[in-house]
Design a protein around this motif. Sequence first.
Motif, short mmCIF file in Angstrom:
data_model
loop_
_atom_site.label_atom_id
_atom_site.label_comp_id
_atom_site.label_asym_id
_atom_site.label_seq_id
_atom_site.Cartn_x
_atom_site.Cartn_y
_atom_site.Cartn_z
N SER A 380 18.20 17.26 3.20
CA SER A 380 18.07 18.73 3.02
C SER A 380 17.69 19.30 4.52
N THR A 381 16.91 18.47 5.35
CA THR A 381 16.84 18.61 6.73
C THR A 381 17.86 18.85 7.61
N VAL A 382 18.78 17.80 7.45
CA VAL A 382 19.95 17.86 8.33
C VAL A 382 21.03 18.88 7.92
N GLU A 383 21.14 19.18 6.51
CA GLU A 383 21.89 20.20 6.22
C GLU A 383 21.33 21.45 6.51
N SER A 384 20.09 21.72 6.64
CA SER A 384 19.59 22.93 7.19
C SER A 384 19.77 23.18 8.60
N LEU A 385 19.51 22.15 9.33
CA LEU A 385 19.88 22.23 10.72
C LEU A 385 21.48 22.21 11.31
N ALA A 386 22.25 21.55 10.53
CA ALA A 386 23.65 21.97 10.55
C ALA A 386 24.30 23.18 10.26
N ALA A 387 23.33 23.97 9.35
CA ALA A 387 23.72 25.47 9.05
C ALA A 387 22.99 26.47 9.77
N GLY A 388 21.89 26.00 10.57
CA GLY A 388 21.26 26.90 11.37
C GLY A 388 20.28 27.77 10.73
N VAL A 389 19.87 27.00 9.57
CA VAL A 389 18.49 27.75 8.73
C VAL A 389 17.35 27.36 8.87
N PRO A 390 16.31 28.22 9.43
CA PRO A 390 14.72 27.77 9.50
C PRO A 390 14.35 27.51 8.07
N MET A 391 13.11 26.53 8.30
CA MET A 391 12.65 25.95 6.93
C MET A 391 11.04 26.15 6.80
N LEU A 392 10.81 26.33 5.66
CA LEU A 392 9.42 26.42 5.30
C LEU A 392 9.20 25.03 4.69
N CYS A 393 8.41 24.23 5.29
CA CYS A 393 8.07 22.91 5.10
C CYS A 393 7.24 22.39 4.12
N TRP A 394 7.43 21.67 2.91
CA TRP A 394 6.40 21.32 1.99
C TRP A 394 6.65 20.00 1.67
N PRO A 395 6.30 19.08 2.55
CA PRO A 395 6.65 17.66 2.35
C PRO A 395 6.09 16.86 1.18
N PHE A 396 6.50 16.03 0.40
CA PHE A 396 6.07 15.60 -0.69
C PHE A 396 5.58 14.10 -0.60
#
Length: 479
Positions: A380-396
């Motif tokens: 999910s992180t790398v797909e978000s980076l590749a798409a240029g979408v900032p993240m709200l991070c809630w690690p499990f």
Amino acid sequence: MASPAASKPHVVLIPYPAQGHVTPFLRLAKALHARSFHVTFHTEFNRARLLRSRGAAAVAGADGLPPPGQPAELDATQDIWAICEATRRTGPGHVRALVERLGREAAAGGVPPVSFVVADGAMGFAVHVTKEMGIPTYLFFTHSACGLLAYLNFDQLVKRGYVPLKDESCLTNGYLDNRLDWVAGMIAGVRLRDLPTFIRTTDPDDVMLNITMKQCELDAPAADGILLNTFDGLERAALDAIRARLPNTIAVGPSARRSRRGPLGPEREDGRCAAWLDAHADAAVVYANFGSITVMGRAQVGEFARGLAAAGAPFLWVIRPDMVRDAGDGDGEPLLPEGFEEEVVASGSGRGLMVGWCDQEAVLGHRATGAFLSHCGWNSTVESLAAGVPMLCWPFFSEQVTNCRYACEEWGVGVEMARDAGRREVEAAVREVMGGGEKAAAMRRKAAAAVAPGGSSRRNLESLFAEIAGGVQPVINPV
């Protein structure tokens, strides 16, 4: 005369049986198959689940897929501890049997002889079996370089007395805030709590702690090389530190389909996601998805729901059937807060859409997606980076906490939320991250450059293909 098929290089891929590991292996399988390699993709545990969620097209084009076993009736969340222990204990015999069976098929002219193996880093025991059989073997660690670097230092954490924890009070008394400035290659100020959660144990014989150290101390050094789904422009310091111990470490990512913003194509969720996103303005939507393993309580779902609604941004939320820990117990209590679905989802206002599955990369690549509420799994992180979408991070769990720390502190593309984040924290985080995608857009350009012709990861991947095809040692090409 040998048949054309017999002359093909035959690559056996052995992923760890969890969906987040299968996905990057499947992309590697498709890349190999596109270059006319014969591919055996060995995973039965998750094949039926993958087919149900994505359709047969998800596995099309890979040779040697085994028939599915008896599929579970429900996509129950997997017990990572039990799977790791079981695969470590019983896996070597199964790997040997697989390669021997393929050898018999090759002798009968059915498939080319096995020439190369790529096993998951979490299935690192395979390297000892295949190397003993004379087959070159790489390990593909499907998590981040910063995650692998943290795992490589688990032995030092034990030797220096940080782990195991003295007692459970260490989880709440500030002990996890100890800084670890001695970990070469990690970002400044990294804390014990930023390392994979498998260190949070009081048991010196903890299954995950000890298996992880075996993977790093015994398995990885025995491999011919290490593959990572990252790129030098993203994690150069971590990669350099890993290469100091494992010199033939190759960055081949990001293995994501989309790196440009555009409309959403046809997908399995009956067109609802596409039509819904198309109706919204650019970068207006919050996309929420917590991956294939994360579980949470019903109360936490309610806090996310109310926080997302209060933030005012329209949201697309994927909720797996097995995501909620205390749902489905027959008490008749609704999953969402009372009145929420009628008010926000079913009102026709366009404020919210909730689905059981979507094509995540397509959603992230859509022009309307402006933020990603995520568990910070590496796919999910790398797909978000590749798409240029900032993240709200809630690690499990696991190295998701490490990915979160890097996304927020090193790359500047995320906002971290506490484990017990309530609706006000969720609302505040959404408002903070929406419209702040400049750093994410810059990261998208770096990711695209890495996999473009002449890019660092593209060159590394082509060198790997050349080695598989003709015994040529790959050339490491950092930016």
